[in-house]
Design a protein around this motif. Structure first.
Motif, short mmCIF file in Angstrom:
data_model
loop_
_atom_site.label_atom_id
_atom_site.label_comp_id
_atom_site.label_asym_id
_atom_site.label_seq_id
_atom_site.Cartn_x
_atom_site.Cartn_y
_atom_site.Cartn_z
N SER A 678 17.71 -12.09 27.77
CA SER A 678 19.14 -12.26 27.56
C SER A 678 19.40 -13.62 26.93
N LYS A 679 20.46 -13.69 26.17
CA LYS A 679 20.83 -14.96 25.53
C LYS A 679 21.06 -16.03 26.58
N LEU A 680 21.78 -15.69 27.63
CA LEU A 680 22.05 -16.62 28.72
C LEU A 680 21.70 -15.94 30.03
N VAL A 681 20.94 -16.63 30.86
CA VAL A 681 20.58 -16.12 32.19
C VAL A 681 21.15 -17.06 33.24
N ILE A 682 21.84 -16.49 34.20
CA ILE A 682 22.33 -17.23 35.36
C ILE A 682 21.60 -16.68 36.58
N LEU A 683 20.74 -17.48 37.16
CA LEU A 683 19.92 -17.06 38.29
C LEU A 683 20.54 -17.55 39.59
N CYS A 684 20.84 -16.62 40.48
CA CYS A 684 21.39 -16.95 41.79
C CYS A 684 20.28 -16.82 42.83
N THR A 685 19.84 -17.94 43.39
CA THR A 685 18.77 -17.88 44.38
C THR A 685 19.28 -17.47 45.75
N THR A 686 20.58 -17.67 46.01
CA THR A 686 21.32 -17.14 47.17
C THR A 686 20.98 -17.84 48.49
N ARG A 687 19.72 -18.00 48.80
CA ARG A 687 19.32 -18.58 50.09
C ARG A 687 19.65 -20.07 50.15
N THR A 688 20.41 -20.49 51.16
CA THR A 688 20.75 -21.91 51.33
C THR A 688 20.39 -22.43 52.72
N ASN A 690 17.02 -22.85 55.46
CA ASN A 690 15.58 -22.75 55.67
C ASN A 690 15.21 -21.78 56.79
N ARG A 691 16.15 -21.54 57.66
CA ARG A 691 15.86 -20.85 58.92
C ARG A 691 15.26 -19.45 58.71
N PHE A 692 15.68 -18.77 57.64
CA PHE A 692 15.28 -17.36 57.48
C PHE A 692 14.23 -17.15 56.39
N ILE A 693 13.70 -18.24 55.84
CA ILE A 693 12.75 -18.10 54.74
C ILE A 693 11.49 -17.37 55.19
N ALA A 694 11.00 -17.67 56.40
CA ALA A 694 9.79 -17.01 56.88
C ALA A 694 9.98 -15.49 56.94
N GLN A 695 11.15 -15.04 57.35
CA GLN A 695 11.42 -13.60 57.38
C GLN A 695 11.52 -13.03 55.97
N ASP A 696 12.11 -13.80 55.05
CA ASP A 696 12.14 -13.36 53.65
C ASP A 696 10.73 -13.13 53.13
N LEU A 701 10.87 -10.71 50.14
CA LEU A 701 12.24 -10.81 49.65
C LEU A 701 12.54 -12.23 49.20
N GLY A 702 13.60 -12.38 48.44
CA GLY A 702 13.98 -13.71 47.98
C GLY A 702 13.10 -14.17 46.83
N VAL A 703 13.32 -15.41 46.43
CA VAL A 703 12.60 -15.98 45.29
C VAL A 703 11.90 -17.28 45.67
N ILE A 704 11.80 -17.56 46.97
CA ILE A 704 11.12 -18.75 47.47
C ILE A 704 9.73 -18.35 47.97
#
Length: 825
Positions: A678-688, A690-696, A701-704
């Motif tokens: 795409s000409k322009l990409v807007i990436l939303c990482t969504t997760r803000t 740390n608490r739930f990253i291990a479950q992601d 899931l997620g991008v981390i």
């Protein structure tokens, strides 16, 4: 108990827990029931098809591997695969156990894992107390529609012809379930899929419309896994045959299968190119495959994003048609969309009588681009196979790796056609010596090969594999070429820890004949591909090509992925990537790359529906609207992606709101954009948080801590990239830390970066060749110095840095000179 982000002690919860369903509704699905089947969707009658050209005897001596239900104790039956004791059957196989002698056992283990995971996936998509609507506009009898959330994003594996189990519900005046109806189970058949509206059209025979509320259960379709299992069985049989080394060398190639090179390559490539825009590496790949001097091994094309893998394969296919004697090519890809791209590009040079796109009858017509329908075989509004006489005339067959099973079951493999031709000639001329006809399929080309599971790739490989004993005839053997990128998203599997997640392409690249070669990408340093020079000889002639020229993205967008995944070897060649430069939101050096720090809280949908972030959705839509109002982009040129499906739904709601009114902006899950740009990409990482990253991470899931998703997300953009995320969360991932450091060093940052020190980011600091080039180019130009060397010195670069830059330029010039005079690979 644990502390949340605000230091408050909270009870740990599973945010991905299944939504609550009353026990009485769950019990309905386990109750004994009589089954009412429904009319199946139309399919290929394989026995009739085979008998139309082979009669009843010519091919019976060598039947295809048995179906799952026919091999006791060995087959991947749903009873075994989905039982609670499946782990007993799995054994202790590990990836290092994969050998030619244990091939079947290894992948049986992996397929059982996959079947079990798919069953759990189906259970997660079960629907309770949902309405079934009558399809009044459908002229066919007994047709109903069912709304299935998530169908648009391909989160549920379902195709035309699949069976969906329905339990009809009826409630009395007190709201209690009546037992009469749910003791009958209707096995409905999927007759149509509308992903845009997230609806299925079901054929449900014998349904009494006393109530139109149902429990809906999806199930693993044995036919799909069975195709993979049969391919493994057939390949294991070939691997056991001592007189068929071709299959072994395709799956377990070694240095002994290669060819040693003692002289430098020829200077000129004498090809009449169909596509005159091919670069040096692409042309060299085509020429090497045509001359076939690299040995009896697969030829691998390593193509990072935007480097022209498909372009190279298309030229290769067209050249093979010119150079081979009586060529017939099988061209495959793992997905329908990738196969459609191949037929669209090849179809520009070939007539419908020369090339065929095979689709399974399970493919929905609305999903097929109109411009490829002339290249498809359609009979009674269903995709079908043409008769043998017509099939044999096609020069190229294009299909998906999995749909190649149609050819396998129709006995259109090299082995079957060879046996058939031998049998006919022996019957007609019994006194003549046994003939050894040429193989029909002369090459297999597989695009996006890193996205195919190995059993899927085996289906296509089984089509072109020579029969036993054929190698002794010293006749031409099929060529096998794969193009892919193992650093982007791999195969889509339900099991996150199965061997099925490793593609054949990725596994082969780890073998010493590829990975340890002096010219392998992993052996390069300093961001410059090492040329083949006389001091390296003798060495194995490389059975691979590394594509390095990116024709998609601005260098600032490529800088971090090139350093992290491709040993700093990407060379930006894209033109017309500056049209967004005038946007007033770029920061720092004003390169078209921006990180936006977001502290808005992520939230979870009730009932385990997924994660969303309203602050982030508002920011993404505002950025998109800013470009639109500035007249710098059209809606369809903008892509907004998130790794969480709930946020994708949220973004679509925001985009349709009257405050933004941007419904034509492309919004979807990250996985849906692989292979697209795409000409322009807007990436939303969504997760803000740390608490739930291990479950992601545990659920993929997620991008981390998901490097392949990270790479895909950043490399979709052509002219502009905006990443919205929480830096305090992202910096714990070494890949994200490198990107954050890149943005911070160059001022490509919006939001509070107080206290952010790029030199202290998590992980090793990565300053790519592209970043250094951009900085030096910009600083020299801003200083207004015409003498580049003098300019670098006046800007404060040390003498050693100037010398390195100078020597790099000399080396590049020499490499170009050598290539033009035949001294490089």
């Amino acid at each position: 108990m644990e502390d949340d982000d605000d230091g408050v002690r909270v009870t740990r919860i599973d945010v991905y827990a299944k939504p609550f369903v009353p026990l009485n509704l769950r019990a309905v699905n386990d109750a004994p029931a009589s089954v009412i089947p429904s009319s199946p969707a139309r399919w290929v009658d394989f026995p009739a098809y085979v008998s139309s050209f082979a009669g009843t005897s010519l091919l019976l001596a060598d039947p295809p591997p048995p179906d799952l239900s026919e091999e006791q104790g060995e087959s991947l039956t749903s009873e075994h695969a989905l039982s609670p004791n499946a782990n007993i059957l799995l054994g202790a196989k590990k990836p290092e156990d994969l050998r030619s002698t244990s091939y079947h056992a290894y992948f049986q283990h992996a397929l059982i894992q996959e079947a079990t995971a798919q069953q759990h996936e189906c259970e997660d998509h079960a629907l309770y107390k949902v309405p079934l609507g009558r399809a009044h506009l459908d002229p066919r009898p007994d047709m109903y529609w069912l709304h299935v959330p998530g169908l648009r994003e391909l989160s549920l594996r379902i195709e035309i012809g699949d069976v969906v189990q329905l339990r009809q519900l009826e409630f009395d005046a007190r709201g209690e379930l009546k037992q009469l109806l749910f003791t009958v189970r209707h096995d409905a058949t999927v007759w149509n899929i509308d992903r845009a509206r997230e609806t299925l059209t079901l054929c449900v025979n014998g349904l009494a419309p006393r109530s139109m509320l149902f429990n809906v259960c999806f199930s693993v379709q044995a036919g799909r896994l069975g195709a993979l299992y049969r391919s493994v069985m057939g390949i294991q049989k070939a691997l056991r045959g001592g007189d068929n080394t071709w299959t072994r060398s395709m799956l377990f190639p070694s240095e002994a299968d290669g060819v040693w090179q003692t002289t430098l390559n020829k200077g000129q490539v004498n090809l009449h190119l169909r596509d005159r825009l091919l670069n040096y590496e692409q042309v060299r790949a085509v020429d090497t495959v045509l001359t076939n001097g690299f040995g009896r091994v697969p030829y691998l094309i390593s193509g990072p994003p935007g480097t022209g893998k498909t372009k190279t394969l298309v030229e290769m296919a067209l050249q093979l048609l010119t150079k081979q004697q009586d060529p017939h090519l099988l061209v495959c890809a793992p997905s329908d969309s990738a196969a459609d791209t191949l037929i669209q590009r090849l179809g520009k040079s070939l007539r419908p009588s020369e090339i065929l796109r095979i689709n399974a009858p399970s493919r929905s017509f609305p999903e097929v681009p109109g411009n490829i329908l002339p290249f498809c075989r359609v009979d009674n509004d269903t995709f079908d196979l043409p008769p043998l006489q017509q099939m044999m005339r096609y020069k190229i067959i294009v299909t998906t790796c999995r749909d190649a099973e149609l050819m396998l079951r129709a006995r259109l493999t090299n082995a079957d056609l060879y046996t058939l031709e031998q049998g006919v000639l022996s019957m007609l001329h019994p006194a003549d010596p046994v003939s050894h006809p040429r193989l029909h399929w002369t090459a297999l080309l597989m695009d996006e090969a890193a996205q195919a599971t190995e059993p899927e790739a085996l289906i296509a490989l089984s089509i072109v594999a020579p029969p036993r004993g054929y190698e002794a005839t010293q006749q031409r053997l099929p060529v096998f070429v794969m193009a892919g990128d193992q650093h982007q998203l791999g195969p889509r599997t339900a099991s996150s820890k199965s061997a099925m997640q490793t593609s054949l392409f990725a596994r082969l690249l780890e073998r010493s004949i590829y990975g340890d070669h002096p010219l392998a990408r992993s052996k390069q340093s300093g961001g410059v591909m090492r040329p083949l020079t006389g001091d390296l000889l003798p060495l194995l002639r490389p059975a691979f090509t590394n594509l390095i020229r990116n024709y998609r993205s601005h260098p600032a967008i490529l800088a971090t992925p090139s350093a992290l995944f491709y040993h700093d070897t990407l060379e930006p060649e894209a033109s017309n990537v500056t049209s967004l430069f005038s946007w007033n939101g770029w920061q720092g050096r004003r390169w078209p790359c921006l990180f936006v720090d977001n502290t808005g809280r992520d939230e979870v949908e009730m009932g385990g529906g997924g994660w969303y972030n309203n602050t982030e959705a508002d920011m993404a839509c505002r950025y998109a609207l800013s470009f639109l109002r500035a007249g710098l982009a059209l809606q369809q040129e903008i892509c907004i992606m998130s790794p969480f499906r709930a946020q994708v739904r949220n973004l679509r709601l925001f985009a349709r709101h009257s405050s933004y009114n941007i419904p034509a902006v492309n919004i979807g899950p990250l996985e849906a954009f692989q292979g697209l740009e795409s000409k322009l990409v807007i990436l939303c990482t969504t997760r803000t948080r740390n608490r739930f990253i291990a479950q992601d991470v545990s659920r993929g899931l997620g991008v981390i801590h998901e490097p392949k998703k990270f790479n895909v997300a950043l490399t979709r953009a052509k002219e502009g990239l905006i990443v919205i995320g929480n830096s305090a969360v992202l910096e714990h991932d070494k890949h994200w830390a490198a990107f954050l450091a890149f943005c911070h060093r160059n001022g490509l940052w919006e939001g509070d970066d107080t206290g952010k020190d790029s030199s202290k980011a998590v992980g090793e600091q990565v300053v790519s060749k592209l970043e250094r080039q951009l900085v030096r180019q910009e600083d020299v130009m801003s200083a207004g110095v015409t003498d580049a060397v003098k300019g670098l010195r006046t800007l404060g670069f040390r003498q050693t840095e100037v010398d390195e830059a100078w020597q790099s330029g000399i080396a590049a010039e020499q490499a170009l000179h050598d290539r033009s005079h035949g001294e490089t690979r």
